[in-house]
Enzyme design. Structure first.
Site, PDB file in Angstrom:
ATOM      1  N   GLY A  97      -9.218   3.422  -7.593  1.00 37.88           N
ATOM      2  CA  GLY A  97      -8.466   4.649  -7.882  1.00 37.88           C
ATOM      3  C   GLY A  97      -8.591   4.970  -9.506  1.00 37.88           C
ATOM      4  O   GLY A  97      -8.556   3.982 -10.307  1.00 37.88           O
ATOM      5  N   GLN A  98      -8.689   6.215  -9.826  1.00 37.16           N
ATOM      6  CA  GLN A  98      -8.882   6.544 -11.244  1.00 37.16           C
ATOM      7  C   GLN A  98      -7.479   6.158 -11.741  1.00 37.16           C
ATOM      8  O   GLN A  98      -7.605   6.009 -13.392  1.00 37.16           O
ATOM      9  CB  GLN A  98      -8.820   8.004 -11.443  1.00 37.16           C
ATOM     10  CG  GLN A  98      -8.807   8.658 -12.782  1.00 37.16           C
ATOM     11  CD  GLN A  98      -9.843   8.053 -13.610  1.00 37.16           C
ATOM     12  OE1 GLN A  98     -10.882   7.413 -13.490  1.00 37.16           O
ATOM     13  NE2 GLN A  98      -9.614   8.335 -15.031  1.00 37.16           N
ATOM     14  N   GLN A 126      -5.444 -12.848 -11.989  1.00 39.23           N
ATOM     15  CA  GLN A 126      -5.390 -11.894 -12.985  1.00 39.23           C
ATOM     16  C   GLN A 126      -3.893 -11.219 -13.575  1.00 39.23           C
ATOM     17  O   GLN A 126      -3.597 -10.582 -14.104  1.00 39.23           O
ATOM     18  CB  GLN A 126      -5.736 -10.246 -12.351  1.00 39.23           C
ATOM     19  CG  GLN A 126      -4.857  -9.838 -11.036  1.00 39.23           C
ATOM     20  CD  GLN A 126      -5.677  -8.800 -10.097  1.00 39.23           C
ATOM     21  OE1 GLN A 126      -6.592  -9.090  -9.595  1.00 39.23           O
ATOM     22  NE2 GLN A 126      -5.245  -7.759 -10.509  1.00 39.23           N
ATOM     23  N   GLY A 138      -1.781   6.422  -2.402  1.00 41.48           N
ATOM     24  CA  GLY A 138      -3.183   6.373  -3.251  1.00 41.48           C
ATOM     25  C   GLY A 138      -4.097   5.474  -2.438  1.00 41.48           C
ATOM     26  O   GLY A 138      -5.220   6.031  -2.494  1.00 41.48           O
ATOM     27  N   HIS A 139      -3.540   4.354  -2.048  1.00 39.63           N
ATOM     28  CA  HIS A 139      -4.423   3.376  -1.374  1.00 39.63           C
ATOM     29  C   HIS A 139      -5.012   4.186   0.119  1.00 39.63           C
ATOM     30  O   HIS A 139      -6.194   4.245   0.349  1.00 39.63           O
ATOM     31  CB  HIS A 139      -3.988   2.212  -0.904  1.00 39.63           C
ATOM     32  CG  HIS A 139      -3.281   1.246  -2.020  1.00 39.63           C
ATOM     33  ND1 HIS A 139      -2.071   1.132  -2.351  1.00 39.63           N
ATOM     34  CD2 HIS A 139      -4.107   0.641  -2.970  1.00 39.63           C
ATOM     35  CE1 HIS A 139      -1.949   0.349  -3.305  1.00 39.63           C
ATOM     36  NE2 HIS A 139      -3.172  -0.243  -3.698  1.00 39.63           N
ATOM     37  N   SER A 153       1.993   4.049  -7.443  1.00 42.00           N
ATOM     38  CA  SER A 153       1.879   2.706  -7.740  1.00 42.00           C
ATOM     39  C   SER A 153       2.621   1.770  -6.856  1.00 42.00           C
ATOM     40  O   SER A 153       3.749   1.938  -6.659  1.00 42.00           O
ATOM     41  CB  SER A 153       2.226   2.526  -9.234  1.00 42.00           C
ATOM     42  OG  SER A 153       2.144   0.970  -9.609  1.00 42.00           O
ATOM     43  N   LEU A 190       0.779  -1.115  -0.039  1.00 47.36           N
ATOM     44  CA  LEU A 190      -0.134  -0.008  -0.035  1.00 47.36           C
ATOM     45  C   LEU A 190       0.954   1.401  -0.048  1.00 47.36           C
ATOM     46  O   LEU A 190       1.930   1.343   0.645  1.00 47.36           O
ATOM     47  CB  LEU A 190      -0.909   0.011   1.180  1.00 47.36           C
ATOM     48  CG  LEU A 190      -1.858  -1.086   1.395  1.00 47.36           C
ATOM     49  CD1 LEU A 190      -2.812  -0.988   2.596  1.00 47.36           C
ATOM     50  CD2 LEU A 190      -2.724  -1.603  -0.199  1.00 47.36           C
ATOM     51  N   HIS A 191       0.318   2.441  -0.475  1.00 47.88           N
ATOM     52  CA  HIS A 191       0.913   3.583  -0.608  1.00 47.88           C
ATOM     53  C   HIS A 191      -0.104   4.609  -0.509  1.00 47.88           C
ATOM     54  O   HIS A 191      -1.139   4.342  -0.201  1.00 47.88           O
ATOM     55  CB  HIS A 191       1.711   3.781  -2.193  1.00 47.88           C
ATOM     56  CG  HIS A 191       0.755   3.498  -3.385  1.00 47.88           C
ATOM     57  ND1 HIS A 191      -0.423   4.388  -3.431  1.00 47.88           N
ATOM     58  CD2 HIS A 191       0.781   2.419  -3.940  1.00 47.88           C
ATOM     59  CE1 HIS A 191      -0.952   3.628  -4.636  1.00 47.88           C
ATOM     60  NE2 HIS A 191      -0.378   2.588  -5.054  1.00 47.88           N
ATOM     61  N   VAL A 250      -3.450   9.815  -6.985  1.00 50.30           N
ATOM     62  CA  VAL A 250      -2.425  10.331  -6.174  1.00 50.30           C
ATOM     63  C   VAL A 250      -1.221  10.498  -6.619  1.00 50.30           C
ATOM     64  O   VAL A 250      -0.636   9.287  -7.137  1.00 50.30           O
ATOM     65  CB  VAL A 250      -2.514   9.624  -4.855  1.00 50.30           C
ATOM     66  CG1 VAL A 250      -1.726  10.467  -3.687  1.00 50.30           C
ATOM     67  CG2 VAL A 250      -4.225   9.796  -4.122  1.00 50.30           C
TER      68      VAL A 250
HETATM   69  O1  PAF Z   1      -6.325  -2.872  -8.430  1.00 48.94           O
HETATM   70  C1  PAF Z   1      -6.026  -3.659  -7.590  1.00 48.94           C
HETATM   71  O2  PAF Z   1      -5.232  -3.550  -6.601  1.00 48.94           O
HETATM   72  C2  PAF Z   1      -6.545  -5.171  -8.020  1.00 48.94           C
HETATM   73  O3  PAF Z   1      -6.743  -5.340  -9.376  1.00 48.94           O
HETATM   74  C3  PAF Z   1      -7.785  -5.451  -7.437  1.00 48.94           C
HETATM   75  C4  PAF Z   1      -8.849  -4.632  -7.658  1.00 48.94           C
HETATM   76  C5  PAF Z   1      -7.597  -5.462  -5.845  1.00 48.94           C
HETATM   77  C6  PAF Z   1      -8.427  -7.057  -7.707  1.00 48.94           C
HETATM   78  O4  PAF Z   1      -7.415  -7.832  -7.270  1.00 48.94           O
END
Ligand code: PAF
Length: 287
Positions: free
Chosen positions: A147-148, A61, A36-37, A185, A33-34, A176
């Site tokens: 986030g956008q 993903q 932005g989160h 990021s 996390l940074h 952010v």
């Molecule tokens: O944006 C992310 O961190 C991921 O794609 C998410 C939305 C948590 C899904 O794993």
């Protein structure tokens, strides 16, 4: 703040909060996390009675050659940041908790998932929409915050929630940026000092493009060429540079409506993405 690892535990925590009359805010993340989160958690805190952050590096993903195994896992630091931003609960499941068996059921959002990152990362958005469906069914939030910076992800998830009648709302919050403009990021951690200096080229290219549009340049091929020059001059290797309709994400030839400029570019070992919205009606700039 609780840190829980099982679906039963997070469901019980959310059920208790709901029984106490609280609305549920949810910030899905992959950790590392940074700020932005942090801004998403703060926004959720300001709007909801109970705030859940999920931390799960979702294998479905990532493509076979992507960075799933080396994606940073920093639960200790993430816990500190979430507590400071006012989260109530972190849900950090193991892969076996989320995918106890081979997954046979998938959620796919057509068209919106196909261009931009969907073209260079086949299957990526199917993984995102599937894991978010699972997380939404587990947490049952009133509002989920994204986030956008991941503009296509946000568009795909908004459409999924609308098409499939999920009883919740999605809020998309501003990008952010670091002081020099680099979008925050988790993958910025991959940058060496030298790469970090060069990585600001994405933001510089977006700003140049917006200035050119404001001066009256509307040809997408001209704008893309100029963006490409900025990125390559800084040593970046563009993956894609696209200017698309802001809502449908379909490619434009001229900017004659609200548009999204979206870039994916390799800088050193990192594949970075960034974007900027261009609103043609100048009144929208004042909102
Ligand atoms: O944006 C992310 O961190 C991921 O794609 C998410 C939305 C948590 C899904 O794993």
């Amino acid at each position: 703040m609780h840190v829980v690892h099982t679906i039963n535990e997070v469901r019980a925590a959310v059920a208790a909060a709901r029984k106490a009359g609280k609305t549920i805010g949810f910030v899905p993340t992959m950790g590392a996390l940074h700020a932005g989160h942090g801004s998403l958690v703060q926004k959720a805190r300001s709007e909801c009675g109970y705030v859940v952050v999920s931390i799960f590096v979702n294998p479905t993903q990532f493509g076979p050659t992507e960075d799933f195994s080396k994606y940073p896992r920093t639960l200790g630091d993430d816990t500190t940041l979430c507590a400071a931003m006012g989260a109530d609960c972190i849900f950090a499941p193991a892969v076996e908790e989320m995918y106890p068996e081979q997954n046979l059921s998938w959620v796919d959002v057509e068209k919106l998932s196909e261009g931009l990152c969907g073209a260079s990362r086949p299957g990526h958005f199917r993984g995102v929409t599937t894991v978010c469906t699972k997380l939404f069914h587990i947490v049952l939030p009133d509002i989920a915050y994204f986030g956008q910076k991941d503009a296509q992800q946000a568009a795909v998830l908004c459409r999924m929630v609308s098409d499939l009648n999920f009883p919740m709302q999605i809020k998309v919050c501003p990008i952010v940026r670091e002081a020099d403009g680099l979008a925050m990021s988790s993958r910025n951690r991959y940058l060496s000092q030298d790469d970090r200096r060069r990585a600001v080229c994405l933001y510089q290219a977006l700003c140049l493009c917006k200035q050119q549009v404001e001066k009256g340049v509307v040809s997408v091929s001209d704008l893309v060429r100029q963006i490409s020059e900025v990125l390559t001059a800084a040593g970046g290797a563009p993956d894609y540079i696209s200017i698309v309709d802001a809502k449908s994400l379909q490619p434009l030839h001229v900017i004659d409506r609200d548009a999204l400029i979206a870039i994916a570019c390799r800088v050193g070992p990192a594949r970075l993405i960034d974007n900027m919205l261009i609103f043609l009606n100048p009144l929208r700039f004042q909102l």
